[in-house]
Motif scaffolding. Structure first.
Motif, mmCIF file in Angstrom:
data_model
loop_
_atom_site.group_PDB
_atom_site.id
_atom_site.type_symbol
_atom_site.label_atom_id
_atom_site.label_comp_id
_atom_site.label_asym_id
_atom_site.label_seq_id
_atom_site.Cartn_x
_atom_site.Cartn_y
_atom_site.Cartn_z
ATOM 1 N N SER A 4 0.838 -1.193 0.000
ATOM 2 C CA SER A 4 0.000 0.000 0.000
ATOM 3 C C SER A 4 0.875 1.246 0.000
ATOM 4 N N THR A 5 0.479 2.251 -0.754
ATOM 5 C CA THR A 5 1.303 3.445 -0.931
ATOM 6 C C THR A 5 0.531 4.702 -0.550
ATOM 7 N N TRP A 6 1.250 5.634 0.056
ATOM 8 C CA TRP A 6 0.690 6.937 0.419
ATOM 9 C C TRP A 6 1.632 8.017 -0.095
ATOM 10 N N VAL A 7 1.108 8.956 -0.887
ATOM 11 C CA VAL A 7 1.876 10.055 -1.452
ATOM 12 C C VAL A 7 1.424 11.355 -0.809
ATOM 13 N N LEU A 8 2.357 12.108 -0.233
ATOM 14 C CA LEU A 8 2.000 13.380 0.398
ATOM 15 C C LEU A 8 3.021 14.454 0.069
ATOM 16 N N TRP A 9 2.678 15.688 0.383
ATOM 17 C CA TRP A 9 3.455 16.856 -0.038
ATOM 18 C C TRP A 9 3.845 17.684 1.180
ATOM 19 N N TRP A 10 5.142 17.848 1.396
ATOM 20 C CA TRP A 10 5.672 18.732 2.444
ATOM 21 C C TRP A 10 5.839 20.102 1.808
ATOM 22 N N LYS A 11 4.879 20.976 2.045
ATOM 23 C CA LYS A 11 4.777 22.220 1.297
ATOM 24 C C LYS A 11 5.862 23.234 1.613
ATOM 25 N N ASP A 12 6.272 23.330 2.874
ATOM 26 C CA ASP A 12 7.253 24.341 3.254
ATOM 27 C C ASP A 12 8.651 23.758 3.450
ATOM 28 N N ALA A 13 8.939 22.658 2.791
ATOM 29 C CA ALA A 13 10.278 22.061 2.858
ATOM 30 C C ALA A 13 11.311 23.025 2.271
ATOM 31 N N GLY A 150 8.504 22.551 -2.866
ATOM 32 C CA GLY A 150 8.519 21.727 -1.670
ATOM 33 C C GLY A 150 9.040 20.325 -1.947
ATOM 34 N N LEU A 151 8.580 19.390 -1.131
ATOM 35 C CA LEU A 151 9.145 18.045 -1.155
ATOM 36 C C LEU A 151 8.021 17.017 -1.119
ATOM 37 N N VAL A 152 8.174 15.951 -1.872
ATOM 38 C CA VAL A 152 7.201 14.870 -1.910
ATOM 39 C C VAL A 152 7.751 13.661 -1.169
ATOM 40 N N ILE A 153 6.886 13.017 -0.380
ATOM 41 C CA ILE A 153 7.239 11.792 0.340
ATOM 42 C C ILE A 153 6.278 10.699 -0.101
ATOM 43 N N GLU A 154 6.834 9.576 -0.489
ATOM 44 C CA GLU A 154 6.036 8.413 -0.887
ATOM 45 C C GLU A 154 6.364 7.260 0.061
ATOM 46 N N ILE A 155 5.381 6.799 0.806
ATOM 47 C CA ILE A 155 5.563 5.704 1.756
ATOM 48 C C ILE A 155 4.882 4.457 1.203
ATOM 49 N N ASN A 156 5.636 3.385 1.105
ATOM 50 C CA ASN A 156 5.094 2.117 0.603
ATOM 51 C C ASN A 156 5.265 1.056 1.694
ATOM 52 N N TYR A 157 4.127 0.595 2.232
ATOM 53 C CA TYR A 157 4.139 -0.461 3.245
ATOM 54 C C TYR A 157 3.877 -1.783 2.544
ATOM 55 N N VAL A 184 2.039 19.962 5.873
ATOM 56 C CA VAL A 184 1.913 18.790 5.015
ATOM 57 C C VAL A 184 0.517 18.717 4.414
ATOM 58 N N ASP A 185 0.457 18.504 3.108
ATOM 59 C CA ASP A 185 -0.787 18.149 2.432
ATOM 60 C C ASP A 185 -0.824 16.630 2.402
ATOM 61 N N ALA A 186 -1.735 16.033 3.179
ATOM 62 C CA ALA A 186 -1.752 14.585 3.344
ATOM 63 C C ALA A 186 -2.298 13.842 2.131
ATOM 64 N N ASN A 187 -2.936 14.556 1.201
ATOM 65 C CA ASN A 187 -3.422 13.928 -0.035
ATOM 66 C C ASN A 187 -4.316 12.721 0.267
ATOM 67 N N ILE A 188 -5.296 12.939 1.118
ATOM 68 C CA ILE A 188 -6.213 11.861 1.490
ATOM 69 C C ILE A 188 -7.509 11.974 0.692
ATOM 70 N N TYR A 209 -2.150 7.365 -9.898
ATOM 71 C CA TYR A 209 -3.383 8.127 -9.721
ATOM 72 C C TYR A 209 -3.282 9.049 -8.502
ATOM 73 N N GLN A 210 -2.610 8.583 -7.441
ATOM 74 C CA GLN A 210 -2.415 9.433 -6.266
ATOM 75 C C GLN A 210 -1.630 10.692 -6.610
ATOM 76 N N TYR A 211 -0.575 10.535 -7.419
ATOM 77 C CA TYR A 211 0.221 11.704 -7.803
ATOM 78 C C TYR A 211 -0.623 12.703 -8.587
ATOM 79 N N VAL A 212 -1.416 12.210 -9.526
ATOM 80 C CA VAL A 212 -2.269 13.120 -10.296
ATOM 81 C C VAL A 212 -3.289 13.789 -9.383
ATOM 82 N N HIS A 213 -3.845 13.043 -8.437
ATOM 83 C CA HIS A 213 -4.779 13.626 -7.478
ATOM 84 C C HIS A 213 -4.110 14.741 -6.676
#
Length: 221
Positions: A4-13, A150-157, A184-188, A209-213
């Motif tokens: 499972s993957t979660w893509v989020l955005w650290w806006k003020d990095a 900013g910076l993007v973080i992708e977590i894959n469990y 952080v924009d959690a992109n949920i 699809y998460q990245y496009v979202h």
């Protein structure tokens, strides 16, 4: 990649400094292994045509790219993920809610269809991949055109592909590596059903699809 993957955005990095902070916390705090560099390119195309909506669309298939009328503009996103010598291409048609993985030749085909698809904006993420016992985290600076965003973080469990069952674990990992005051924009609330994707079993198409979202909901592209 399974899981499972979660893509989020650290806006003020803060660029290199923030990447270095994450690297230190991942390597020292979580005992991660640095696996090398990774990158992702996303290109936005617009078309003045309205395309026939089809289920289970398979690209490339030029017959399914024929216009129907001149309704509101359509958007096509090309997502190219690169890890070492491996490059994977995904196309997301935002209006028709289609996500497909395609051969690299499809990119040049779309570029040649100038009467159908006009290139607009482009985004690029460059950073590093880290691996733990049962997870993979990718971090990278985000550039939209020539502007740092900013910076993007992708977590894959890896052990579980159901996003509902893994969100809590991913939040714990995130709290261990991010500063407490990070914006952080959690992109949920990504609705995978709109793209005919199973919401309980993630694939690499879900990640694209998460990245496009993220890019659309945050008005980055």
């Amino acid at each position: 990649m399974a899981g499972s993957t979660w893509v989020l955005w650290w806006k003020d990095a803060q660029g290199t400094a923030s990447l270095g902070l994450l690297q230190e916390r991942l390597l020292r705090g979580l005992r991660a292994t640095l696996k090398g560099r990774w990158s992702m390119d996303t290109r936005l195309f617009h078309s003045p045509h309205n395309f026939v909506e089809q289920q289970n669309i398979k690209l490339p298939d030029t017959a399914r790219l024929e216009p129907r009328g001149t309704a509101s503009d359509q958007s096509l996103y090309l997502v190219v993920r690169s890890q070492g010598t491996l490059r994977r291409h995904f196309f997301v048609m935002a209006s028709n809610r289609v996500v497909v993985e395609a051969e690299p030749e499809m990119e040049s085909m779309v570029l040649r269809l100038k009467n159908l698809w006009t290139p607009r904006q482009a985004a690029r993420i460059e950073g590093y991949t880290y691996e733990g016992d049962d997870w993979v985290i990718r971090t990278g600076n985000l550039m939209v055109g020539t502007s740092y965003k900013g910076l993007v973080i992708e977590i894959n469990y890896l052990p579980c592909s159901n996003p509902e069952k893994t969100h809590g674990l991913m939040c714990e990992l995130l709290l261990m590596i991010l500063p407490p005051d990070a914006q952080v924009d959690a992109n949920i609330n990504v609705d995978y059903r709109r793209a005919n994707l199973d919401p309980t079993r993630m694939t690499d198409r879900h990640t694209a699809y998460q990245y496009v979202h993220l890019f659309t909901q945050s008005s980055l592209l």
